[in-house]
Design a protein around this motif. Structure first.
Motif, PDB file in Angstrom:
ATOM      1  N   VAL A   1       0.835  -1.210   0.000  1.00 18.54           N
ATOM      2  CA  VAL A   1       0.000   0.000   0.000  1.00 18.54           C
ATOM      3  C   VAL A   1       0.860   1.247   0.000  1.00 18.54           C
ATOM      4  O   VAL A   1       0.551   2.247  -0.676  1.00 18.54           O
ATOM      5  N   ARG A   2       1.931   1.253   0.708  1.00 21.45           N
ATOM      6  CA  ARG A   2       2.776   2.442   0.797  1.00 21.45           C
ATOM      7  C   ARG A   2       3.486   2.739  -0.521  1.00 21.45           C
ATOM      8  O   ARG A   2       3.671   3.888  -0.893  1.00 21.45           O
ATOM      9  N   ARG A   3       3.894   1.709  -1.233  1.00 23.30           N
ATOM     10  CA  ARG A   3       4.645   1.937  -2.480  1.00 23.30           C
ATOM     11  C   ARG A   3       3.731   2.170  -3.688  1.00 23.30           C
ATOM     12  O   ARG A   3       4.194   2.665  -4.713  1.00 23.30           O
ATOM     13  N   SER A   4       2.547   1.777  -3.599  1.00 24.69           N
ATOM     14  CA  SER A   4       1.661   1.955  -4.751  1.00 24.69           C
ATOM     15  C   SER A   4       1.294   3.450  -4.899  1.00 24.69           C
ATOM     16  O   SER A   4       1.038   4.123  -3.879  1.00 24.69           O
ATOM     17  N   PRO A   5       1.235   4.006  -6.172  1.00 27.71           N
ATOM     18  CA  PRO A   5       0.869   5.428  -6.356  1.00 27.71           C
ATOM     19  C   PRO A   5      -0.605   5.644  -6.060  1.00 27.71           C
ATOM     20  O   PRO A   5      -1.439   4.790  -6.317  1.00 27.71           O
TER      21      PRO A   5
END
Length: 389
Positions: A381-385
Motif C-alpha cells: 500500500v505504501r509503495r503503490s501510487p
C-alpha cells in the motif's frame, strides 16, 4: 594366674554374685522354649559382672549369648557344693535346662543413603572381621565389653561379651547382642562415616535362638529363628537379609510418596480438567523414580545370591528362609508395580506438557505469519501510487 584368680574371686564376692544359686529353690525352672509368640529376650549384658570367667567351661557358648552354666561359673558357684540340696540327677537336669538355649537380640536400622566403609574400617581396624569375599559391600565389626574393674587382672575373655555390628554400604546397620541402652553408642560409630543421613531412622527387631540340642540345622519362629549354632557366617547371612529388608522398606515408602503425589494430581485433573505442574518438578520425579529403582537393584543386590549361601547348603537354607519370611521378592514386585504406575503417569504428563509446548509454538508461528502478512500489505500500500479521484 593364682593372684588374678584370687582378685577376681574377691571382685565377685564384693559384687554379691556368689549368692546366685543359694537363693534358688530346690527345683529351678529353665528358660521357656520358643512358642508361637515371640520369646522374651534374655539380654546377656544385664549383669556385667557375669560376662567373664577365669577358666572357660565346656558348656560356655563359643560366640554369642550367655548360657546358664557359664553364668554359674562366672559367679564362682560350684554345683558340687550343693549336693545336699540337689541329687546328681537333679544337677544334670538343671544344667541341661539352663544351657539348652540362648536368646540373642538382633536390631536392624536404616540410617542414611551411603556409608564410607573404608573410613569406618580405618577407624575401627582392631574390631574388623576380615570379609568373606573381596567384593563385599558390607563390614562386620566385633566388639568386646570388658568391665573396667577387672580389665587389668588378666581375666580371660569369654565369647559371651561379644557384640557385632554389620554395616552395609547402602545405609543399613544390623546389631547383634546389643541392649537398647547401648544402641546409640554403637550407631554413632557408623554415623561418623555416613552421608545423606535420614531425618527419621527406620528400625526393625528380630532375634536368634541358639539351641545346640536342635535336631535340624534351623527352625523358624515368629520374629525369631532357632539355630544349632550362630557363627560369623550366620551373622553375615542374617545381617544381609535384615539389612536389605529395612532398606527396601525405606524405598517402598519413597515410592509410596510419589504414588500419592500423582494420585492428588489425577484427582485435581478430574475436577478441573487441567494441571499446573511445572516441567522441572516432573523431571525431578522422573529422576527420583529412576534412582530408587537403580538403588534397589544395584546397591541392595536384592537378586544376588550370597556367596556364603553358594558354598554351604545350611546357610543357603537360612538365607532362603529369611527371604521368604521377610517377603523380599513379593515386596520388590509390589515396588516394581508402583514404579510402573508412576512411570505411566510421568509419560502421560510429559505428553500433555509436550502438547502444550507444541501448541504454544504453533501459535507463535501463526502470529509471525500474520505479522509478516500485515507488514507485506503495508509495504504494498505504501509503495503503490495514489490515483487522483
Amino acid at each position: 594366674m593364682g593372684c588374678a584368680s584370687r582378685l577376681c574371686s574377691l571382685y565377685r564376692r564384693l559384687t554379691g554374685s556368689a549368692v546366685l544359686l543359694s537363693s534358688l529353690p530346690r527345683k529351678i525352672p529353665g528358660p521357656a522354649p520358643p512358642s508361637s509368640s515371640r520369646p522374651p529376650l534374655l539380654l546377656p549384658i544385664a549383669n556385667r559382672s557375669n560376662l567373664f570367667t577365669v577358666r572357660p567351661t565346656a558348656a560356655a557358648t563359643p560366640f554369642l549369648g550367655l548360657s546358664a552354666l557359664s553364668t554359674f561359673s562366672a559367679a564362682g558357684v560350684d554345683l558340687s557344693e550343693h549336693q545336699s540340696s540337689f541329687s546328681h540327677g537333679q544337677q544334670d537336669s538343671v544344667v541341661s535346662e539352663f544351657s539348652e538355649q540362648i536368646y540373642i537380640p538382633v536390631k536392624a536400622y536404616f540410617l542414611c543413603t551411603s556409608f564410607d566403609l573404608k573410613g569406618l574400617q580405618a577407624e575401627n581396624a582392631y574390631n574388623v572381621i576380615p570379609p568373606a569375599s573381596r567384593s563385599s559391600n558390607y563390614l562386620v565389626l566385633r566388639f568386646c565389653d570388658i568391665p573396667p574393674e577387672v580389665a587389668g587382672f588378666g581375666v580371660l575373655e569369654n565369647g559371651d561379651c561379644y557384640r557385632y555390628m554389620v554395616v552395609f554400604q547402602y545405609g543399613s546397620a544390623v546389631l547383634f547382642n546389643i541392649a537398647d541402652n547401648d544402641v546409640e553408642r554403637y550407631l554413632e560409630l557408623a554415623r561418623r562415616h555416613a552421608s545423606g543421613l535420614l531425618p527419621e531412622m527406620r528400625k526393625d527387631d528380630y532375634a536368634v535362638v541358639q539351641k545346640p540340642q536342635l535336631e535340624t540345622w534351623m527352625q523358624g519362629g515368629l520374629d525369631y529363628i532357632v539355630l544349632k549354632n550362630l557363627d560369623i557366617d550366620g551373622i553375615r547371612i542374617i545381617g544381609s537379609v535384615l539389612g536389605q529388608s529395612i532398606a527396601l522398606d525405606y524405598f517402598v515408602r519413597q515410592v509410596d510418596g510419589m504414588v500419592e503425589e500423582f494420585t492428588d494430581i489425577n484427582r485435581g485433573m478430574e475436577k478441573t480438567g487441567t494441571f499446573t505442574m511445572q516441567r522441572k518438578k516432573l523431571f525431578q520425579l522422573v529422576g527420583k523414580a529412576n534412582s530408587n529403582l537403580a538403588d534397589v537393584i544395584l546397591k541392595l543386590g536384592l537378586f544376588e545370591r550370597s556367596e556364603i549361601a553358594w558354598r554351604n547348603a545350611n546357610y543357603a537354607q537360612i538365607w532362603e528362609y529369611l527371604r521368604d519370611e521377610y517377603e523380599l521378592t513379593q515386596r520388590f514386585g509390589s515396588l516394581d508395580f508402583k514404579l510402573k504406575f508412576v512411570e505411566h503417569n510421568i509419560h502421560f504428563l510429559q505428553e500433555i506438557l509436550q502438547n502444550r509446548k507444541s501448541d504454544f509454538l504453533e501459535w507463535c508461528i501463526i502470529l509471525l505469519i500474520s505479522l509478516e502478512i500485515v507488514i507485506s500489505v503495508y509495504e504494498i500500500v505504501r509503495r503503490s501510487p495514489i490515483s487522483p479521484l
